[in-house]
Design an enzyme around this catalytic site. Sequence first.
Site, PDB file in Angstrom:
ATOM      1  CB  SER A   1      -6.689   2.580  -0.941  1.00  0.00           C
ATOM      2  OG  SER A   1      -6.957   3.386   0.425  1.00  0.00           O
TER       3      SER A   1
ATOM      4  CG  ASP B   1       0.263   6.602   1.462  1.00  0.00           C
ATOM      5  OD1 ASP B   1      -0.537   7.380   2.169  1.00  0.00           O
ATOM      6  OD2 ASP B   1      -0.384   5.665   1.024  1.00  0.00           O
TER       7      ASP B   1
ATOM      8  CG  HIS C   1      -3.404   6.868  -0.101  1.00  0.00           C
ATOM      9  ND1 HIS C   1      -2.841   5.760   0.236  1.00  0.00           N
ATOM     10  CD2 HIS C   1      -4.838   6.495  -0.243  1.00  0.00           C
ATOM     11  CE1 HIS C   1      -3.761   4.657   0.460  1.00  0.00           C
ATOM     12  NE2 HIS C   1      -5.143   5.341  -0.022  1.00  0.00           N
TER      13      HIS C   1
END
Length: 748
Positions: A612, A691, A723
């Site tokens: 991320s 995602d 995600h």
Amino acid sequence: MRNLVSGLAAALLLASPAIAQTGQDTMASKELTIERLYASPSLSGPAPTGVKYSPDSSRVTFLKAREDDSSRYDLWQFDVETGAQSMLVDSTLLEPEEVELSEEEKALRERRRIAGRKGIVDYDWGTADTILVPLGGDLHLVTLDADGAQTRQLTQTEAFEYDARVSPRGNYVSFVRDGAVFVIELASGEERQITLDAEPDNAISYGVAEFVAQEEMSRYTGYWWSPDERHIAFTKVDESTVDIIERFDIKAEETTVIDQRYPRAGTPNAIVELFVHDLKSSEDARLISVGPDTYLARVNWAGGSLWFQTVNRDQTEIRYNRTDGKPWRVWSPLKETQGNWVNLSNDFVGLDEGILLTTEETGYRHLAISPDGSNASELHFLTSGEWALDSLKSVDRDNGIVYFTGYADTPLEQHLYSVPLSGGEPVRITEAGKSWSVSMAPDAQSFVGTSSAPNQPPQTGLYTASGELIAWVEENALNADHPYAPYLDAHAEPEFGTLEAEDGQTLYYSILKPADFDASKTYPAIVEVYGGPHAQTVDRDWESLSDQYLARQGFIVFRLDNRGMANRGKAFEDVIYRQTGGPEVRDQLKGVEWLKSQPFVDADRVAIQGWSYGGYMTLMTILQAPAGTFAAAVAGAPVTDWSLYDTFYTERYMDTPQDNADGYDKSSVFYHLERLEAELPPLLLVHGMADDNVTFDNTTRLMAEMQEKGLLFELMTYPGQRHGIRGQALQTHLMKTRMAFLNRQLKE
């Protein structure tokens, strides 16, 4: 650069009593495999989650993973008086088969980071003997009596009921179904709808939180009960103003094109209106309409008054708005302003003395009372100093004591503290050498505390308000019966130290060496990076066991919390304003420079990896590092261009693309890719193909650009995953993929 290696001995928990008591010297060594890392039971042992007190403080309830399936949770109870522990609700009895979640529920769980859980993932206390349990898309009311727990199913529909809770006095259950708010009167069983129907074709819904509220504000609901159950405040959310992003939900067997309302930086937000519904008269009163350039951030009832916080588009001001009943006139008696950006909190308690809240007006979050909620200049601060308060936990009104968690002792340990309502020096309640999370009893006379240390996995106990242990809820002792016992002989503990950033601020790091570390040898090293705001990775707690696996494979594991990260005050955070991917990268490179200078580190075999924001940091660091700095890099679900990310998060740190075009350009991975002069280190990209947070096109655009430039990379994608990569099988696969790549690049 300042190296405090000499202070490491004091920082380490050298005695390791928790590990020593297991008799590990007599235990045979066992290889820790990747498969075992993610198998059940959890190697960290049982860890209660979702801890809550009953309204009368007589019971503590919590969710506990099953030994045969660590992703499925059941509801358990702990009797405060007797110390007896028992299962209240077996999730397999109410939900014997897997249930297909609604899209709303999937999104909500993803936002709350519980998407990988099954069974009971949430519950809500009603009265002292009733608990609401949502399961399988329906609602169940559990009543506790002398014979145990009796269950009553409240809903049984094709639709999926979510965001369910019991009203403050226990007379109603409320929930959202198909974008509208409903209530059930428990005495009669009568169900009624209190808002209009949602209008999916017009992107209108009621009682829900829009995407940025859930993902970035941690506001997961869109309705709020008054304490007397007379009123419900609720939102009307109009997302027709929000751009539609065509997102491909790519699964193994099918591909779905999802038109997702996703407000990318610089584009319009949703329009959110706040109403108050009168359950007695069925009348609605409209209070305010915000958006697309204002956010509804928080809503709180304080007695008969309704308070709601709004944040301007620039996110430089939190305005506290108040209305005191019919005719629901709204006024704004209080505000907090910051030069760069404001940070939200959930700290808000109505007192006879005024409003108790926390604010960062002094540069660090601290407790303050607004005497009458009318003038910010009249704030009376209860705490002060160059340390960060985390959150307000409880107020003992009878004894005039406030309880809160924070970092008054050290940024490496979160503790529970108390301070008089009149203010003064905080008193630490919890044991030092560990990090703590705490749930206080409604009467503030006890708390449930979960603590962990580098040598002790999470332990959960019931404590007096002064910190004395009453009983273990889950001792999780590292004895011969613990799941981790066969691997204790090779357990390694991190060392902690500090470096100095370019502006003189202190950077904390941790370094983990193999248990059989030999100072005469050199080792490959892995830099684990996150680097983003509102996170901390260097602290004294039970770290991820994937770090232990890496150490067992002969790697040094290094972490550094760069400027911009959490719990160090506004000056530490604000450095990244309008220039993300700059100061953070320079801090990480300073850490890598120190790491490579250690005689036991092979400077030619250093890798970096993150997920991320950590994926973004991985890419930005290798692109700005001197040639040869890294031997390999793994970037998972990375943001590659901030114009692709959402408004509330991105604009808080970067302003809008319209007002900071140069900042967005230079904070983009593509800007540095264009200026790349040296050869990139071997790179592995990883991304979930469904995602909905850092959308997959962040990676596909990077792939296309690198292919055009003839830059080689490796790729692993996960069909159907959002995600986070969820589930034992896929987590195992991801770890094996990373290790195969790192071993190829780093092992001699």
